[in-house]
Structure formats: structure tokens, C-alpha cells
Motif scaffolding. Structure first.
Motif, PDB file in Angstrom:
ATOM      1  N   TRP A 106       0.646  -0.968  -0.139  1.00  0.00           N
ATOM      2  CA  TRP A 106       0.050   0.090   0.053  1.00  0.00           C
ATOM      3  C   TRP A 106       0.699   1.589  -0.582  1.00  0.00           C
ATOM      4  O   TRP A 106       0.685   1.864  -0.682  1.00  0.00           O
ATOM      5  N   VAL A 107       1.687   1.351   0.077  1.00  0.00           N
ATOM      6  CA  VAL A 107       2.793   2.296   0.761  1.00  0.00           C
ATOM      7  C   VAL A 107       3.748   2.823  -0.237  1.00  0.00           C
ATOM      8  O   VAL A 107       3.823   3.729  -0.525  1.00  0.00           O
ATOM      9  N   LEU A 108       3.961   1.579  -0.789  1.00  0.00           N
ATOM     10  CA  LEU A 108       4.594   1.441  -2.477  1.00  0.00           C
ATOM     11  C   LEU A 108       3.772   2.169  -3.072  1.00  0.00           C
ATOM     12  O   LEU A 108       4.035   3.284  -4.465  1.00  0.00           O
ATOM     13  N   ARG A 109       1.996   2.348  -3.410  1.00  0.00           N
ATOM     14  CA  ARG A 109       1.167   2.258  -4.182  1.00  0.00           C
ATOM     15  C   ARG A 109       1.269   3.925  -3.938  1.00  0.00           C
ATOM     16  O   ARG A 109       0.493   5.146  -4.972  1.00  0.00           O
ATOM     17  N   TRP A 110       1.019   3.900  -2.825  1.00  0.00           N
ATOM     18  CA  TRP A 110       0.853   5.397  -2.263  1.00  0.00           C
ATOM     19  C   TRP A 110       2.330   6.301  -2.625  1.00  0.00           C
ATOM     20  O   TRP A 110       2.073   7.777  -3.148  1.00  0.00           O
ATOM     21  N   ASP A 140       1.486   7.490  -5.988  1.00  0.00           N
ATOM     22  CA  ASP A 140      -0.129   8.920  -5.697  1.00  0.00           C
ATOM     23  C   ASP A 140       0.820  10.403  -5.246  1.00  0.00           C
ATOM     24  O   ASP A 140      -0.078  10.810  -5.878  1.00  0.00           O
ATOM     25  N   VAL A 141       1.468   9.929  -4.553  1.00  0.00           N
ATOM     26  CA  VAL A 141       2.045  11.595  -4.399  1.00  0.00           C
ATOM     27  C   VAL A 141       3.070  12.156  -5.194  1.00  0.00           C
ATOM     28  O   VAL A 141       3.838  12.698  -5.322  1.00  0.00           O
ATOM     29  N   GLY A 142       3.423  10.867  -5.541  1.00  0.00           N
ATOM     30  CA  GLY A 142       4.056  11.547  -7.168  1.00  0.00           C
ATOM     31  C   GLY A 142       6.015  11.575  -7.120  1.00  0.00           C
ATOM     32  O   GLY A 142       6.709  12.464  -7.383  1.00  0.00           O
ATOM     33  N   LEU A 143       6.198  10.246  -6.284  1.00  0.00           N
ATOM     34  CA  LEU A 143       7.544   9.921  -5.690  1.00  0.00           C
ATOM     35  C   LEU A 143       7.551   8.115  -5.820  1.00  0.00           C
ATOM     36  O   LEU A 143       8.742   8.120  -5.194  1.00  0.00           O
ATOM     37  N   PRO A 144       7.968   7.897  -7.292  1.00  0.00           N
ATOM     38  CA  PRO A 144       7.994   6.400  -7.626  1.00  0.00           C
ATOM     39  C   PRO A 144       9.551   6.446  -7.395  1.00  0.00           C
ATOM     40  O   PRO A 144       9.636   5.513  -7.690  1.00  0.00           O
ATOM     41  N   GLN A 145      10.292   7.039  -7.173  1.00  0.00           N
ATOM     42  CA  GLN A 145      11.653   6.727  -7.357  1.00  0.00           C
ATOM     43  C   GLN A 145      12.452   6.478  -6.251  1.00  0.00           C
ATOM     44  O   GLN A 145      13.582   5.541  -6.218  1.00  0.00           O
ATOM     45  N   HIS A 146      11.336   6.960  -5.370  1.00  0.00           N
ATOM     46  CA  HIS A 146      11.941   6.189  -3.648  1.00  0.00           C
ATOM     47  C   HIS A 146      10.554   4.820  -3.560  1.00  0.00           C
ATOM     48  O   HIS A 146      11.606   4.056  -2.469  1.00  0.00           O
ATOM     49  N   ALA A 178       9.034  17.922   1.625  1.00  0.00           N
ATOM     50  CA  ALA A 178       7.682  18.064   1.843  1.00  0.00           C
ATOM     51  C   ALA A 178       6.396  17.306   1.206  1.00  0.00           C
ATOM     52  O   ALA A 178       5.461  17.609   2.122  1.00  0.00           O
ATOM     53  N   SER A 179       7.284  16.198   0.290  1.00  0.00           N
ATOM     54  CA  SER A 179       5.950  15.953  -0.355  1.00  0.00           C
ATOM     55  C   SER A 179       5.455  14.655   0.787  1.00  0.00           C
ATOM     56  O   SER A 179       4.196  14.233   0.917  1.00  0.00           O
ATOM     57  N   VAL A 180       6.628  14.015   1.261  1.00  0.00           N
ATOM     58  CA  VAL A 180       6.354  13.172   2.308  1.00  0.00           C
ATOM     59  C   VAL A 180       5.508  13.440   2.780  1.00  0.00           C
ATOM     60  O   VAL A 180       4.048  13.550   3.426  1.00  0.00           O
TER      61      VAL A 180
END
Length: 116
Positions: free
Chosen positions: A53-57, A60-66, A100-102
């Protein structure tokens, strides 16, 4: 070729060498205590959110590189809820904009999805 034999205690020791794995275990144990709701009303609902779920999140918040670092640390809802600046540094989230996004994404979760 030699084979490596791991005992259960070897796995626990290796797992607990990672500070985020240790924190995740501590939060899981804390969530099982009777008075946890009075200390942190968000910890129990956050426990329903797994690493997938966190990986999908993160998408969603635009941080797939993490995603790779969050997966390696097995960040779940409880750990996400309690991430500190030091934890984010361990996860290689160093850009001020990404931090800030996280943080904003977690605030939105607290007021909407998991924690009402």
C-alpha cells in the motif's frame, strides 16, 4: 560452491541491524499494548496499511523514485506514520521538495484515509 545456512536468530540479528526494521518491530509491538490508543490514536489504523500500500501511495504522491528504498526498508503504514527526518535521510529522501511531499502526504492520510 558453499551453501550458507541461516538460523532464525541469524535472521533476526541481521534484520534488526537495520534501524528502520528495528523501529518497525518496535511500533508493531507498541500497537499491541492496551493503552496505545490514548498515546497515539493513529498507530492502530496505520497498521492496516502494508508495504505494498505504501509503495502505491508513493506513486500517488508523485515519488515513485523512492519505492526501491521504501521496499528495502519494508516501510508500512505504522512506520510511514512515524517517519522522522533521520528516517527519511536513511531512505535517501534528501530533496527538500520530496521531504515536503512525504510530510504533506502523511498529513492528508491522517485527516482522511486511515485515521478517522
Amino acid at each position: 560452491m558453499s551453501s550458507v545456512t541461516w538460523t532464525v536468530s541469524d535472521v533476526y540479528v541481521r534484520m534488526l541491524q537495520n534501524p528502520l526494521h528495528r523501529k518497525k518491530l518496535q511500533l508493531a509491538l507498541l500497537s499491541k499494548q492496551e493503552n496505545v490508543t490514548s498515546l497515539d490514536s493513529h498507530l492502530e489504523p496505520a497498521g492496516r496499511l502494508d508495504t505494498a500500500w505504501v509503495l502505491r501511495w508513493l506513486d500517488d504522491v508523485g515519488l515513485p523514485q523512492h519505492k526501491e528504498a521504501f521496499l528495502a526498508a519494508r516501510v508500512d503504514g505504522r512506520l510511514l506514520h512515524r517517519l522522522t527526518m533521520d528516517d527519511l535521510a536513511m531512505l535517501h529522501v534528501s530533496s527538500h521538495l520530496h521531504v515536503a511531499s512525504v510530510r504533506r502526504g502523511i498529513q492528508v492520510l491522517l485527516t482522511s484515509y486511515c485515521c478517522h
